[in-house]
Design a protein around this motif. Structure first.
Motif, short mmCIF file in Angstrom:
data_model
loop_
_atom_site.label_atom_id
_atom_site.label_comp_id
_atom_site.label_asym_id
_atom_site.label_seq_id
_atom_site.Cartn_x
_atom_site.Cartn_y
_atom_site.Cartn_z
N GLU A 250 0.83 -1.21 0.00
CA GLU A 250 0.00 0.00 0.00
C GLU A 250 0.87 1.26 0.00
N ARG A 251 1.93 1.25 0.81
CA ARG A 251 2.81 2.41 0.87
C ARG A 251 3.54 2.67 -0.44
N THR A 252 3.85 1.60 -1.17
CA THR A 252 4.67 1.74 -2.37
C THR A 252 3.86 1.67 -3.66
N GLY A 253 2.54 1.66 -3.55
CA GLY A 253 1.69 1.69 -4.73
C GLY A 253 1.61 0.39 -5.50
N ARG A 254 1.76 -0.73 -4.81
CA ARG A 254 1.67 -2.03 -5.46
C ARG A 254 0.32 -2.69 -5.17
N ARG A 255 0.04 -3.72 -5.93
CA ARG A 255 -1.10 -4.59 -5.62
C ARG A 255 -0.64 -5.68 -4.66
N PHE A 256 -1.60 -6.28 -3.94
CA PHE A 256 -1.26 -7.34 -2.98
C PHE A 256 -2.33 -8.41 -3.05
N LEU A 257 -1.90 -9.65 -2.91
CA LEU A 257 -2.82 -10.78 -2.87
C LEU A 257 -2.22 -11.86 -1.97
N ALA A 258 -3.08 -12.58 -1.25
CA ALA A 258 -2.61 -13.63 -0.34
C ALA A 258 -3.30 -14.95 -0.65
N TYR A 259 -2.56 -16.02 -0.47
CA TYR A 259 -3.07 -17.39 -0.62
C TYR A 259 -2.84 -18.13 0.68
N ARG A 260 -3.87 -18.83 1.18
CA ARG A 260 -3.77 -19.63 2.39
C ARG A 260 -3.88 -21.09 2.01
N GLU A 261 -2.83 -21.86 2.30
CA GLU A 261 -2.82 -23.28 1.94
C GLU A 261 -3.62 -24.12 2.94
N SER A 262 -4.01 -25.31 2.49
CA SER A 262 -4.68 -26.30 3.35
C SER A 262 -3.92 -27.61 3.25
N PRO A 263 -3.15 -27.99 4.29
CA PRO A 263 -2.42 -29.25 4.24
C PRO A 263 -3.35 -30.46 4.23
N ALA A 264 -2.93 -31.50 3.54
CA ALA A 264 -3.69 -32.74 3.52
C ALA A 264 -3.15 -33.68 4.59
N ASN A 265 -4.03 -34.15 5.45
CA ASN A 265 -3.67 -35.15 6.47
C ASN A 265 -2.51 -34.73 7.35
N HIS A 266 -2.58 -33.51 7.87
CA HIS A 266 -1.55 -33.00 8.77
C HIS A 266 -2.23 -32.16 9.83
N TRP A 267 -1.69 -32.19 11.05
CA TRP A 267 -2.30 -31.41 12.14
C TRP A 267 -2.05 -29.92 11.98
N TYR A 268 -0.95 -29.56 11.31
CA TYR A 268 -0.60 -28.13 11.15
C TYR A 268 -1.62 -27.45 10.24
N PRO A 269 -2.12 -26.29 10.62
CA PRO A 269 -3.17 -25.66 9.80
C PRO A 269 -2.66 -25.05 8.50
N GLY A 270 -1.34 -24.99 8.32
CA GLY A 270 -0.79 -24.46 7.08
C GLY A 270 -0.40 -23.00 7.20
N ASP A 271 0.28 -22.52 6.19
CA ASP A 271 0.68 -21.12 6.12
C ASP A 271 0.21 -20.57 4.78
N GLY A 272 0.96 -19.71 4.17
CA GLY A 272 0.50 -19.16 2.89
C GLY A 272 1.55 -18.34 2.19
N ILE A 273 1.16 -17.76 1.09
CA ILE A 273 2.05 -16.93 0.29
C ILE A 273 1.39 -15.57 0.13
N GLY A 274 2.14 -14.51 0.42
CA GLY A 274 1.70 -13.17 0.12
C GLY A 274 2.53 -12.61 -1.01
N VAL A 275 1.89 -11.92 -1.95
CA VAL A 275 2.61 -11.37 -3.11
C VAL A 275 2.25 -9.90 -3.27
N ALA A 276 3.26 -9.08 -3.50
CA ALA A 276 3.07 -7.68 -3.86
C ALA A 276 3.74 -7.46 -5.21
N TRP A 277 3.01 -6.83 -6.13
CA TRP A 277 3.55 -6.63 -7.46
C TRP A 277 2.97 -5.38 -8.12
#
Length: 277
Positions: A250-277
Motif C-alpha cells: 500500500e505504501r509503495t503503490g503495489r497490488r497485494f494478494l494472499a493465498y492460504r494453503e490447506s495441508p492434507a492429512n496434517h495437524w498443522y493448519p498451514g501457512d500461505g504466500i503473500g505477493v506484492a507486485w
C-alpha cells in the motif's frame, strides 16, 4: 405437532441452546478426534520439529493455480502444468531423499519429499523468469532447490537466472549444495539486512522466509526496496502471521494478494504466500 414444527418452536425459546448442544458437541468431538488421530500418527511417523512438510489438498492446489495465474497473468492451464512439472521432477526428488538420508541433521527431517506451497514459488519463477532471486531464510534448503529447479528450467528456455540465499546458520542449505541446483545458488551466511545492503545486482524477485517477527520482516522489505529491479515481485512466507507485506504494498503503490494453503492429512493448519507486485 410434527418434528420439524417442534424444532422450530423450540428454536424460538430460551431452550434452543440446550436443545442444540448434543448436535454441536458431536460436531466438535468428530473434528477434535480427527485432529488427534492425525497428530498421533504424525508424532510416531515424522521426525520434523519445524518447517513442516506435507501435501496440499486437491482443492487447495486448485486455488494455488488460480492465485499464481492472477498474480502472473498467465493461463491457469499453464500454471497447472508448472505445478505438475515440479512434482514430477524425479531427479530432484531423488536428490532430496539422498541428501536428507546423508545429512548430519537427518534425525530431524523426513525423507519423503513434500513441497506444500513451495510449488507456488516454483510456478511464479517459471512464469516471471527472474534473472535474480533473493531468498532470506534457508534452513535445510528445500525452498532453495525448488527455486533453483525453476531457474534451471528457465535457463533451458533461454532465460537464465540465479538465486542468492541468505541465512545466519552456517549449516543451512545442505539440500542446495549439489549440482546442478548448486550451480545457480549463491549461499550467503550472515545477517539478512546487512547482506541485502551488500547486494550488487538488481533483485527481480524477493522472498522473505527468515525471522518471522513483524519488526524484522518490515526491516527486510524496507532494506530491499532500493535494490529492486523495475517490475520486481515481493513474496512473503509469513502472510498468515503479519500484514507487513500488504502494508508495504500500500505504501509503495503495489497490488497485494494472499493465498492460504490447506495441508492434507496434517495437524498443522498451514501457512500461505503473500505477493506484492
Amino acid at each position: 405437532m410434527d418434528v420439524t414444527r417442534l424444532r422450530r418452536a423450540i428454536a424460538r425459546t430460551p431452550l434452543a441452546p440446550v436443545a442444540a448442544f448434543p448436535k454441536r458437541l458431536a460436531r466438535v468431538v468428530r473434528h477434535d478426534a480427527r485432529v488427534l488421530r492425525i497428530s498421533a500418527r504424525w508424532l510416531v511417523t515424522s521426525r520434523e520439529h519445524h518447517n513442516y512438510t506435507y501435501e496440499l489438498t486437491t482443492l487447495s492446489r486448485h486455488h494455488l493455480s488460480w492465485f499464481v495465474s492472477v498474480v502472473c497473468d498467465r493461463p491457469v492451464q499453464q500454471v497447472r502444468g508448472w505445478l505438475d512439472e515440479i512434482e514430477s521432477d524425479q531427479a530432484l526428488r531423488r536428490h532430496i531423499e539422498q541428501a536428507t538420508a546423508g545429512a548430519a541433521r537427518r534425525g530431524l527431517a523426513d525423507r519423503q519429499v513434500r513441497y506444500a506451497r513451495r510449488i507456488g514459488w516454483y510456478a511464479i519463477v517459471r512464469a516471471t523468469r527472474p534473472a535474480h532471486i533473493v531468498e532470506t531464510g534457508v534452513d535445510k534448503g528445500l525452498g532453495t532447490v525448488v527455486l533453483a529447479a525453476a531457474l534451471l528450467r528457465n535457463a533451458q528456455e533461454g532465460h537464465p537466472g540465479r538465486v542468492t540465499s541468505l541465512d545466519l546458520n552456517p549449516e543451512a542449505g545442505y539440500l542446495a549444495r549439489t549440482a546442478p541446483w548448486a550451480d545457480v545458488v549463491d549461499l550467503v551466511i550472515g545477517d539478512s539486512i546487512a547482506s541485502i545492503g551488500a547486494l550488487d545486482r538488481p533483485v527481480d524477485l524477493f522472498l522473505h522466509d527468515s525471522d518471522h517477527s513483524r519488526a524484522h520482516e518490515k526491516r527486510e522489505f524496507d532494506a530491499v526496496e532500493s535494490k529492486l529491479a523495475p517490475g520486481a515481485i515481493l513474496l512473503t512466507d509469513n502472510v498468515t502471521s503479519t500484514n507487513v507485506l500488504a502494508e508495504h504494498a500500500e505504501r509503495t503503490g503495489r497490488r497485494f494478494l494472499a493465498y492460504r494453503e490447506s495441508p492434507a492429512n496434517h495437524w498443522y493448519p498451514g501457512d500461505g504466500i503473500g505477493v506484492a507486485w
